[in-house]
Design a protein around this motif. Structure first.
Motif, PDB file in Angstrom:
ATOM      1  N   TYR A   1      10.014  -6.951   0.735  1.00 47.31           N
ATOM      2  CA  TYR A   1      12.709  -6.834   0.969  1.00 47.31           C
ATOM      3  C   TYR A   1      12.847  -7.409   2.437  1.00 47.31           C
ATOM      4  O   TYR A   1      13.020  -8.401   2.976  1.00 47.31           O
TER       5      TYR A   1
ATOM      6  N   GLY B   1       7.748  -3.023  -1.823  1.00 52.46           N
ATOM      7  CA  GLY B   1       8.166  -4.154  -2.403  1.00 52.46           C
ATOM      8  C   GLY B   1       9.024  -4.024  -1.192  1.00 52.46           C
ATOM      9  O   GLY B   1       9.971  -5.047  -0.997  1.00 52.46           O
ATOM     10  N   ILE B   2       9.494  -2.924  -0.741  1.00 55.53           N
ATOM     11  CA  ILE B   2      10.752  -2.714   0.476  1.00 55.53           C
ATOM     12  C   ILE B   2       9.741  -3.597   1.490  1.00 55.53           C
ATOM     13  O   ILE B   2      10.901  -4.289   2.094  1.00 55.53           O
TER      14      ILE B   2
ATOM     15  N   ASP C   1      11.774   1.330  -9.850  1.00 59.76           N
ATOM     16  CA  ASP C   1      11.138  -0.416  -8.928  1.00 59.76           C
ATOM     17  C   ASP C   1      11.952  -0.522  -7.768  1.00 59.76           C
ATOM     18  O   ASP C   1      12.576   0.581  -7.299  1.00 59.76           O
ATOM     19  N   THR C   2      11.351  -1.381  -7.057  1.00 61.68           N
ATOM     20  CA  THR C   2      12.429  -1.831  -5.747  1.00 61.68           C
ATOM     21  C   THR C   2      13.424  -1.482  -6.180  1.00 61.68           C
ATOM     22  O   THR C   2      14.315  -1.086  -4.464  1.00 61.68           O
TER      23      THR C   2
ATOM     24  N   GLN D   1       4.021   1.122  -4.899  1.00 56.65           N
ATOM     25  CA  GLN D   1       4.952  -0.042  -5.697  1.00 56.65           C
ATOM     26  C   GLN D   1       6.044  -0.540  -4.636  1.00 56.65           C
ATOM     27  O   GLN D   1       6.057  -1.378  -4.471  1.00 56.65           O
ATOM     28  N   ILE D   2       6.643   0.954  -4.895  1.00 57.92           N
ATOM     29  CA  ILE D   2       7.996   0.740  -4.120  1.00 57.92           C
ATOM     30  C   ILE D   2       8.214   0.438  -2.819  1.00 57.92           C
ATOM     31  O   ILE D   2       8.538  -0.701  -2.181  1.00 57.92           O
ATOM     32  N   ASN D   3       6.908   0.877  -2.334  1.00 60.85           N
ATOM     33  CA  ASN D   3       7.086   1.014  -0.750  1.00 60.85           C
ATOM     34  C   ASN D   3       7.113  -0.205  -0.245  1.00 60.85           C
ATOM     35  O   ASN D   3       6.924  -0.766   0.763  1.00 60.85           O
TER      36      ASN D   3
END
Length: 206
Positions: A190, A186-187, A151-152, A182-184
């Protein structure tokens, strides 16, 4: 023997280098599923291998897939050798045979007691080695973080430790290809929330 192993590496590169569209090579020196292990985890042997690979003048960058069941001192001894080669960087890290039992479900601990493990059991070791490598190389080598990214937050830990790119294996298999988006996403969220403007600002902030 070692000469035969080096020749096998070279033959593979020579066969594939002109006929592939990949972005980079991954030179695995640490496959833990080999019964006899890998002699190339020793600095002298690794030096001989890398000199032979350098002589090929590959048309794509190559990265060394690093062993994970090693000490910080062993890691640094390998980094010294790698920095004397044309390797673009390192991938940290490979599978582990010495996983913390708490990283497994009970069914896994009962069923699997040999071989190499990926995913969560590699996460803490990966992050520790990334941190050490980043501090030692001071940006001279690209570090690709690998091991237990689901995950992120997993991804951000790798980046904050010193990875400027990520490689997914088990996370991709278990969560599906959508995990990358999804991770991109989330980053990006953030970074916007914390006031970062470029991903490079996050690399090695720990």
């Amino acid at each position: 023997n070692e000469d035969e192993q080096i020749n096998e590496y070279l033959e593979a590169f020579q066969t594939l280098d002109m006929n592939s569209n990949h972005a980079y090579w991954e030179l695995n020196i640490s496959c833990p599923n080999l019964a006899a292990g890998s002699d190339f985890q020793e600095p002298e042997a690794l030096s001989r291998l890398l000199k032979a690979v350098d002589a090929l003048e590959l048309n794509r960058p190559f990265f060394i897939k690093m062993p994970i069941d090693i000490t910080k001192e062993q890691l640094i001894s390998l980094l010294i050798v790698i920095e004397q080669s044309s390797a673009a960087g390192i991938i940290i890290g490979n599978l582990t045979k010495k996983a913390d039992p708490k990283a497994f479900w009970m069914q896994e601990r009962l069923k699997y007691d040999h071989g190499g493990f990926s995913g969560r059991p590699t996460r803490a070791k990966s992050e520790a080695h990334i941190r050490s490598a980043y501090q030692f190389t001071e940006g001279r080598l690209i570090i690709i973080g690998c091991g237990g990214i689901f995950d992120t937050e997993d991804a951000l830990r790798k980046i904050r430790a010193g990875a400027s790119a990520l490689q997914l294996i088990t996370g991709m298999v278990l969560r599906g290809p959508q995990i990358v988006g999804q991770i991109n996403h989330g980053i990006v969220q953030y970074m916007q929330r914390e006031g970062y403007h470029h991903l490079s600002e996050l690399v090695g902030v720990e």
